[in-house]
Design an enzyme around this catalytic site. Structure first.
Site, PDB file in Angstrom:
ATOM      1  CD  GLU A  17      11.823 -20.928   2.404  1.00 52.63           C
ATOM      2  OE1 GLU A  17      11.083 -20.864   1.938  1.00 52.63           O
ATOM      3  OE2 GLU A  17      11.195 -22.010   3.877  1.00 52.63           O
ATOM      4  N   GLY A  76       8.608 -22.029   6.525  1.00 53.23           N
ATOM      5  CA  GLY A  76       8.206 -23.448   7.400  1.00 53.23           C
ATOM      6  C   GLY A  76       7.241 -23.766   7.613  1.00 53.23           C
ATOM      7  CB  ALA A  94      12.378 -21.307   9.843  1.00 57.30           C
ATOM      8  CD  GLU A 136       9.395 -25.634   4.173  1.00 55.21           C
ATOM      9  OE1 GLU A 136      10.069 -25.346   5.049  1.00 55.21           O
ATOM     10  OE2 GLU A 136      10.546 -26.526   3.680  1.00 55.21           O
TER      11      GLU A 136
HETATM   12  N1  COA Z   1      10.622 -15.479  12.673  1.00 47.99           N
HETATM   13  C1  COA Z   1      11.171 -14.774  13.115  1.00 47.99           C
HETATM   14  N2  COA Z   1      10.442 -13.679  13.416  1.00 47.99           N
HETATM   15  C2  COA Z   1       9.235 -13.399  12.459  1.00 47.99           C
HETATM   16  C3  COA Z   1       9.069 -13.815  11.724  1.00 47.99           C
HETATM   17  C4  COA Z   1       9.804 -15.291  11.317  1.00 47.99           C
HETATM   18  N3  COA Z   1       9.652 -15.785  10.340  1.00 47.99           N
HETATM   19  N4  COA Z   1       7.957 -13.560  10.642  1.00 47.99           N
HETATM   20  C5  COA Z   1       7.484 -12.162  11.918  1.00 47.99           C
HETATM   21  N5  COA Z   1       8.762 -12.139  12.589  1.00 47.99           N
HETATM   22  C6  COA Z   1       8.266 -11.550  13.803  1.00 47.99           C
HETATM   23  C7  COA Z   1       8.565  -9.741  13.215  1.00 47.99           C
HETATM   24  O1  COA Z   1      10.212 -10.161  13.214  1.00 47.99           O
HETATM   25  C8  COA Z   1       7.912  -9.198  14.562  1.00 47.99           C
HETATM   26  O2  COA Z   1       8.952  -8.739  14.887  1.00 47.99           O
HETATM   27  P1  COA Z   1       8.848  -8.095  16.172  1.00 47.99           P
HETATM   28  O3  COA Z   1       7.820  -6.892  16.622  1.00 47.99           O
HETATM   29  O4  COA Z   1       9.308  -8.362  17.733  1.00 47.99           O
HETATM   30  O5  COA Z   1       9.948  -6.970  15.713  1.00 47.99           O
HETATM   31  C9  COA Z   1       6.400  -9.833  13.946  1.00 47.99           C
HETATM   32  O6  COA Z   1       6.306 -11.320  14.309  1.00 47.99           O
HETATM   33  C10 COA Z   1       5.818  -9.202  13.901  1.00 47.99           C
HETATM   34  O7  COA Z   1       5.870  -8.778  12.469  1.00 47.99           O
HETATM   35  P2  COA Z   1       5.414  -8.255  11.373  1.00 47.99           P
HETATM   36  O8  COA Z   1       7.009  -8.140  10.058  1.00 47.99           O
HETATM   37  O9  COA Z   1       5.936  -6.871  11.870  1.00 47.99           O
HETATM   38  O10 COA Z   1       4.219  -8.044  11.057  1.00 47.99           O
HETATM   39  P3  COA Z   1       3.583  -7.184   9.166  1.00 47.99           P
HETATM   40  O11 COA Z   1       2.286  -7.914   9.352  1.00 47.99           O
HETATM   41  O12 COA Z   1       4.311  -6.334   8.971  1.00 47.99           O
HETATM   42  O13 COA Z   1       4.511  -8.356   8.036  1.00 47.99           O
HETATM   43  C11 COA Z   1       4.950 -10.817   7.160  1.00 47.99           C
HETATM   44  C12 COA Z   1       3.812  -9.563   8.073  1.00 47.99           C
HETATM   45  C13 COA Z   1       4.281 -12.302   7.436  1.00 47.99           C
HETATM   46  C14 COA Z   1       4.750 -10.245   5.972  1.00 47.99           C
HETATM   47  C15 COA Z   1       6.095 -10.667   7.424  1.00 47.99           C
HETATM   48  O14 COA Z   1       6.354 -10.429   9.287  1.00 47.99           O
HETATM   49  C16 COA Z   1       7.381 -11.258   6.864  1.00 47.99           C
HETATM   50  O15 COA Z   1       8.012 -11.237   6.211  1.00 47.99           O
HETATM   51  N6  COA Z   1       7.764 -12.252   8.119  1.00 47.99           N
HETATM   52  C17 COA Z   1       8.819 -13.177   7.383  1.00 47.99           C
HETATM   53  C18 COA Z   1       8.736 -14.612   7.060  1.00 47.99           C
HETATM   54  C19 COA Z   1       9.468 -15.175   5.751  1.00 47.99           C
HETATM   55  O16 COA Z   1      10.538 -14.836   5.211  1.00 47.99           O
HETATM   56  N7  COA Z   1       9.675 -16.455   5.986  1.00 47.99           N
HETATM   57  C20 COA Z   1      10.305 -17.582   5.665  1.00 47.99           C
HETATM   58  C21 COA Z   1      11.662 -18.027   6.902  1.00 47.99           C
HETATM   59  S1  COA Z   1      12.166 -18.939   6.109  1.00 47.99           S
END
Ligand code: COA
Length: 259
Positions: free
Chosen positions: A134, A111, A66, A114
């Site tokens: 989460e 999400g 999400a 999910e």
């Molecule tokens: N919501 C909003 N933005 C998200 C996102 C999310 N769930 N997951 C990634 N993004 C965004 C990042 O903020 C970043 O945006 P920016 O370039 O404007 O800063 C862009 O997507 C790229 O992500 P980034 O974190 O730089 O990539 P990465 O390769 O370093 O890491 C992940 C990848 C998936 C490990 C990391 O993005 C992450 O942990 N995301 C969240 C996952 C999460 O907790 N999801 C559950 C939500 S309930």
């Protein structure tokens, strides 16, 4: 509806839905969820579409969860609405009545995991990563993850992922039965299309009834489930597909279902 964050392609009775928000790793913001709801309503009502593939745009993510910026603004009241809205959409996907294949081509987190769990079948690329992180945000899965993950991979394993936020790679997802097959990334979509084509060449009613019967497994007791199975079996016996399938076998030819 004009979609901002979703691509829809229809080919050979298969609808391919691509979540397309690559700058945010296809994270599900409200707009995307509204579009998902709409596109699945469309797919359900369109009789020419027999199967659905859902995937993420780009090579990095299926859906990275999400949208955390939107999540951060939730309170006790809106949090409940948020979870219920998402659950409703994912349950509609689960109960679509048509096979939905998740082609998981990278991160499937929160999400995103999910969403994959709500699909009928999951396929993964070699770089796929699943997880329910989460807990790192001080919340729990809210789009059905606590229920569907526990049912699919057992509650002990599900709890480990939910409590630690650890990610699982494609090999592990395959080993524990979360995904059916793993493909090199460039072959994932063709693999999904092949599987969808094979399914939709079968009798349409039998496919639908199989989905209904298996989907009932978590809702009905075994004896209720068996009664339900017998009713759906009986219904299939009244179809042209049944006549064609059995005749074809007895006449030593390939069945031609009129789908
Ligand atoms: N919501 C909003 N933005 C998200 C996102 C999310 N769930 N997951 C990634 N993004 C965004 C990042 O903020 C970043 O945006 P920016 O370039 O404007 O800063 C862009 O997507 C790229 O992500 P980034 O974190 O730089 O990539 P990465 O390769 O370093 O890491 C992940 C990848 C998936 C490990 C990391 O993005 C992450 O942990 N995301 C969240 C996952 C999460 O907790 N999801 C559950 C939500 S309930």
């Amino acid at each position: 509806m004009d979609y901002q964050n979703i691509l829809l392609e229809e080919k050979n009775a298969i609808a391919t839905i691509t979540i397309n928000r690559t700058d945010k790793l296809n994270a599900l913001n409200h707009q995307t969820m509204v579009e998902l709801k709409d596109v699945f309503e469309y797919v359900k009502s369109n009789n020419l579409i027999k199967a659905v593939i859902i995937t993420g745009a780009g090579e990095k993510a299926f859906v990275a969860g999400a949208d955390i910026l939107e999540l951060s603004k939730l309170n006790v009241v809106t949090g409940k609405e948020f979870a219920e809205f998402g659950q409703k959409i994912f349950t509609a996907i689960e109960k679509l009545g048509k096979p939905v294949i998740a082609a998981v081509n990278g991160y499937a987190l929160g999400g995103g995991c999910e969403l994959a769990l709500a699909c009928s079948i999951r396929l993964a690329s070699e770089n796929a990563k699943f997880g329910q992180p989460e807990v790192n945000l001080g919340i729990i899965p809210g789009y059905g993850g606590t229920q569907r993950l526990a049912r699919l991979i057992n509650s002990g394993r599900a709890l480990e992922y939910i409590l630690t936020g650890n990610m699982m790679d494609a090999d592990e997802a395959y080993r524990i039965g979360l995904v059916n097959h793993i493909y090199p990334q460039e072959q994932l979509l063709s693999g999904a299309e092949k599987l969808a084509s094979k399914i939709i060449a079968k009798g349409n009613v039998a496919v639908k009834m199989s989905l209904n019967a298996v989907n009932s497994v978590d809702e009905l007791s075994e004896s209720e489930g068996l009664k339900y199975e017998a009713s759906l079996f009986a219904l299939c016996c009244g179809t042209e597909d049944f006549k064609e399938g059995t005749s074809a076998f007895l006449e030593k030819r390939k069945p031609e279902f009129k789908n």
